[in-house]
Scaffold this motif. Structure first.
Motif, mmCIF file in Angstrom:
data_model
loop_
_atom_site.group_PDB
_atom_site.id
_atom_site.type_symbol
_atom_site.label_atom_id
_atom_site.label_comp_id
_atom_site.label_asym_id
_atom_site.label_seq_id
_atom_site.Cartn_x
_atom_site.Cartn_y
_atom_site.Cartn_z
ATOM 1 N N ILE A 399 0.832 -1.202 0.000
ATOM 2 C CA ILE A 399 0.000 0.000 0.000
ATOM 3 C C ILE A 399 0.864 1.248 0.000
ATOM 4 N N PHE A 400 1.887 1.278 0.855
ATOM 5 C CA PHE A 400 2.750 2.454 0.907
ATOM 6 C C PHE A 400 3.570 2.609 -0.368
ATOM 7 N N THR A 401 3.948 1.494 -0.981
ATOM 8 C CA THR A 401 4.688 1.567 -2.243
ATOM 9 C C THR A 401 3.809 2.156 -3.342
ATOM 10 N N PHE A 402 2.573 1.640 -3.472
ATOM 11 C CA PHE A 402 1.645 2.176 -4.464
ATOM 12 C C PHE A 402 1.325 3.637 -4.182
ATOM 13 N N ALA A 403 1.198 3.971 -2.905
ATOM 14 C CA ALA A 403 0.906 5.359 -2.532
ATOM 15 C C ALA A 403 1.999 6.289 -3.014
ATOM 16 N N GLY A 404 3.239 5.833 -2.945
ATOM 17 C CA GLY A 404 4.348 6.662 -3.388
ATOM 18 C C GLY A 404 4.250 7.051 -4.845
ATOM 19 N N TYR A 405 3.745 6.122 -5.669
ATOM 20 C CA TYR A 405 3.656 6.382 -7.103
ATOM 21 C C TYR A 405 2.366 7.094 -7.500
ATOM 22 N N THR A 406 1.293 6.886 -6.763
ATOM 23 C CA THR A 406 0.015 7.478 -7.168
ATOM 24 C C THR A 406 -0.303 8.793 -6.465
ATOM 25 N N TYR A 407 0.200 8.964 -5.241
ATOM 26 C CA TYR A 407 -0.047 10.215 -4.524
ATOM 27 C C TYR A 407 1.042 11.262 -4.783
ATOM 28 N N GLY A 408 2.196 10.827 -5.329
ATOM 29 C CA GLY A 408 3.299 11.754 -5.575
ATOM 30 C C GLY A 408 2.931 12.964 -6.410
ATOM 31 N N PRO A 409 2.208 12.777 -7.540
ATOM 32 C CA PRO A 409 1.805 13.940 -8.338
ATOM 33 C C PRO A 409 0.914 14.916 -7.556
ATOM 34 N N LEU A 410 0.051 14.404 -6.681
ATOM 35 C CA LEU A 410 -0.762 15.289 -5.848
ATOM 36 C C LEU A 410 0.116 16.114 -4.914
ATOM 37 N N LEU A 411 1.142 15.479 -4.367
ATOM 38 C CA LEU A 411 2.080 16.196 -3.503
ATOM 39 C C LEU A 411 2.753 17.335 -4.266
ATOM 40 N N THR A 420 4.390 28.501 -4.150
ATOM 41 C CA THR A 420 4.808 29.445 -5.189
ATOM 42 C C THR A 420 3.580 30.241 -5.644
ATOM 43 N N LYS A 421 3.841 31.322 -6.325
ATOM 44 C CA LYS A 421 2.753 32.109 -6.905
ATOM 45 C C LYS A 421 2.724 31.961 -8.423
ATOM 46 N N LEU A 422 3.469 30.968 -8.912
ATOM 47 C CA LEU A 422 3.597 30.770 -10.349
ATOM 48 C C LEU A 422 2.366 30.080 -10.929
ATOM 49 N N GLN A 423 2.109 30.330 -12.197
ATOM 50 C CA GLN A 423 1.069 29.634 -12.953
ATOM 51 C C GLN A 423 1.729 28.634 -13.893
ATOM 52 N N VAL A 424 0.994 27.589 -14.254
ATOM 53 C CA VAL A 424 1.540 26.570 -15.156
ATOM 54 C C VAL A 424 0.687 26.483 -16.409
ATOM 55 N N LYS A 425 1.265 25.840 -17.420
ATOM 56 C CA LYS A 425 0.493 25.554 -18.626
ATOM 57 C C LYS A 425 -0.438 24.389 -18.285
ATOM 58 N N ASP A 426 -1.679 24.707 -18.104
ATOM 59 C CA ASP A 426 -2.649 23.763 -17.551
ATOM 60 C C ASP A 426 -2.732 22.468 -18.359
ATOM 61 N N LYS A 427 -2.678 22.564 -19.678
ATOM 62 C CA LYS A 427 -2.815 21.375 -20.524
ATOM 63 C C LYS A 427 -1.623 20.420 -20.391
ATOM 64 N N ALA A 428 -0.484 20.927 -19.891
ATOM 65 C CA ALA A 428 0.705 20.076 -19.741
ATOM 66 C C ALA A 428 0.670 19.253 -18.447
ATOM 67 N N VAL A 429 -0.186 19.631 -17.500
ATOM 68 C CA VAL A 429 -0.194 18.999 -16.177
ATOM 69 C C VAL A 429 -0.466 17.493 -16.226
ATOM 70 N N PRO A 430 -1.448 17.003 -17.013
ATOM 71 C CA PRO A 430 -1.662 15.541 -17.053
ATOM 72 C C PRO A 430 -0.421 14.772 -17.480
ATOM 73 N N PHE A 431 0.316 15.298 -18.463
ATOM 74 C CA PHE A 431 1.522 14.615 -18.941
ATOM 75 C C PHE A 431 2.626 14.637 -17.880
ATOM 76 N N ILE A 432 2.773 15.755 -17.183
ATOM 77 C CA ILE A 432 3.771 15.858 -16.113
ATOM 78 C C ILE A 432 3.486 14.830 -15.023
ATOM 79 N N CYS A 433 2.206 14.704 -14.662
ATOM 80 C CA CYS A 433 1.820 13.814 -13.564
ATOM 81 C C CYS A 433 1.882 12.338 -13.943
ATOM 82 N N ILE A 434 1.953 12.038 -15.223
ATOM 83 C CA ILE A 434 2.143 10.659 -15.669
ATOM 84 C C ILE A 434 3.632 10.337 -15.784
ATOM 85 N N ILE A 435 4.405 11.298 -16.282
ATOM 86 C CA ILE A 435 5.847 11.086 -16.471
ATOM 87 C C ILE A 435 6.570 10.990 -15.131
ATOM 88 N N ALA A 436 6.164 11.786 -14.135
ATOM 89 C CA ALA A 436 6.857 11.820 -12.837
ATOM 90 C C ALA A 436 6.918 10.446 -12.163
#
Length: 476
Positions: A399-411, A420-436
């Motif tokens: 459970i903790f191992t899976f949590a590391g891979y699935t909750y990491g993008p939320l973190l 931060t006060k920065l904005q991101v390119k919203d459409k790129a976020v799904p790809f970032i959260c899959i690649i991470a």
């Protein structure tokens, strides 16, 4: 213990839960299902969250872990204290200020719709996997102790388990769960106390604390080898971040907090919950020391997740111990699973389908009920898949191992949004959260292969860092 005894116990137990459901489900609507009309007493929420946090996995896996890991898990538990402090002082004020039903709505306000849907999707994946793992463990025990005797196949066991959860949550939702979790936590703690008492009596132990302290299995802190998974700072920091993501960034756990009347009550809930949870985890580990020694002295060949069930139900500890063990196991499992089913329904309804934006309340409620049934089937299917892929290591580690891979993008998403006060390119976020998570897996695999260095549960932090860096690279 005969199968008929187990059946009577289950029938009596669920009769009580259904009665609570009847009382709390009167005049229930979507607001009741999602937020309990913001009327939950904080002390009930705090007490009930203990059972939801521990679950059937902790009830069985933590004691079974002591044989191979000693009491090193306590390093993680101490890290939880830091994580819960962050939740109480940073995240809860944010959620109450924004008056959220789903905590992932924050991502929409902060970054945009793609980020919002991505965050909610990762929660749905994480919680489905986590809840299925927990129920899988309990279903296996019930199969061994009861259903095999009647020739009932595993898929029927699983289906009955989910059906019972659906029956007492489909009307009152989170309002029902606040009350049933309180009862279930009480049963679970009584069960642990009874088991500790009977084993210590059987082994003629007069002072449990002295016995545990003098045991070779009581070693808690590991500073010797930074490469190993049980190294103190890796476990401690992983514990802090696991608490933040698996409680503070988890709709399941936060949904209970958001039913409190105000922020002050929610913070009191988190404070007392932290204290009690640390104490309870210590007693689970102490129980693990007693169970391991008892098995060795009595020639019982049981290890890991089989240790506690076999000793409690097939040893010489008596019928009362077996009954309380089963009662505690069922209570621990269902206090986690019922809230998981409700939170999955809430997140999918609010975050993915956005039913709160529909004007017709009756249509909203019909949709919510369909989603509730849908996720019941999803959990059944996922558990059946796990039946064929679970390996030999303890379920809690998985459970903790899976949590590391699935909750990491939320973190990474929440850290970037809050610090931060920065904005991101919203459409790129799904790809970032899959690649991470992919980069995290490759990193951990490489360090193990070439340097014999295991990040273990710390992969959660690595994953969060990769997600944060990806968001920074695609800032506007």
């Amino acid at each position: 213990m005969q199968p008929v005894h187990i059946i009577l116990l289950i029938v009596a137990y669920f009769s009580v839960l259904l009665f609570i459901s009847y009382l709390t489900g009167k005049s229930a609507n979507n607001k009741t299902f999602f937020k309990a009309n913001n009327s939950s007493p904080w002390y009930l929420v705090a007490f009930g969250m203990i059972g939801a946090s521990l679950s059937g996995v902790t009830f069985i896996s933590v004691p079974g872990w002591v044989e191979s890991q000693s009491m090193s898990y306590m390093q993680m538990v101490l890290g939880y204290i830091v994580g819960y402090a962050v939740i109480g002082l940073v995240l809860l004020p944010l959620y109450y200020r924004l008056n959220l039903t789903s905590i992932y709505t924050y991502l929409q306000d902060r970054f945009g719709n793609y980020s919002y849907k991505t965050g909610a999707s990762f929660f749905l994946l994480s919680r489905t996997i986590g809840a299925a793992f927990r129920l899988f463990l309990v279903a296996n025990v019930l199969q061994l102790l009861l259903f095999d005797a009647y020739g009932i196949p595993f898929w029927v066991t699983v289906s009955i388990t989910i059906l019972l959860i659906w029956l007492y949550t489909f009307k009152g939702g989170i309002k029902t769960i606040v009350w049933t979790d309180t009862l279930q936590t009480l049963f679970m703690l009584i069960a642990v106390g009874v088991c500790i008492y009977t084993i210590s009596t059987e082994m003629q132990i007069t002072n449990i604390f002295s016995y545990v302290a003098e045991s070779e299995l009581s070693k808690t802190f590991f500073f010797d080898d930074v490469k190993t998974g049980d190294y103190f700072w890796k476990r401690f920091l992983a514990g802090a971040f696991v608490a933040i993501v698996m409680t503070g960034l988890d709709q399941d756990m936060m949904q209970k907090n958001l039913t409190c009347k105000n922020l002050k009550d929610a913070q009191k809930n988190m404070f007392w919950f932290t204290i009690v949870l640390v104490i309870v985890n210590f007693f689970f580990l102490a129980l693990g020391v007693l169970l391991t020694d008892y098995a060795q002295k009595n020639g019982i060949d049981a290890h890991k997740d089989q240790l506690f069930p076999i000793i409690a139900t097939k040893g010489s500890l008596g019928l009362a111990t077996a009954i309380f063990f089963l009662l505690g196991l069922i209570a621990a499992a269902y206090s986690s699973a019922d809230s998981a089913l409700t939170s999955l329904t809430t997140s999918f309804s609010i975050d993915i389908l956005e039913i709160d934006k529909k004007k017709n309340p009756e249509e909203q409620e019909k949709t919510r009920k369909k989603i509730h049934i849908l996720f019941s089937f999803v959990l059944i299917a996922t558990i059946l898949v796990f039946k064929y892929f679970i390996a030999d290591q303890s379920v809690i580690a998985k459970i903790f191992t899976f949590a590391g891979y699935t909750y990491g993008p939320l973190l990474g998403l929440y850290a970037f949004g809050l610090f931060t006060k920065l904005q991101v390119k919203d459409k790129a976020v799904p790809f970032i959260c899959i690649i991470a998570p992919v980069l995290t897996f490759l990193t951990n695999y490489s360090t193990i292969q070439y340097f014999n260095f295991d990040f273990e549960f710390f992969v959660l932090v690595i994953n969060g860092v990769y997600s944060f860096l990806g968001l920074f690279l695609f800032k506007k």
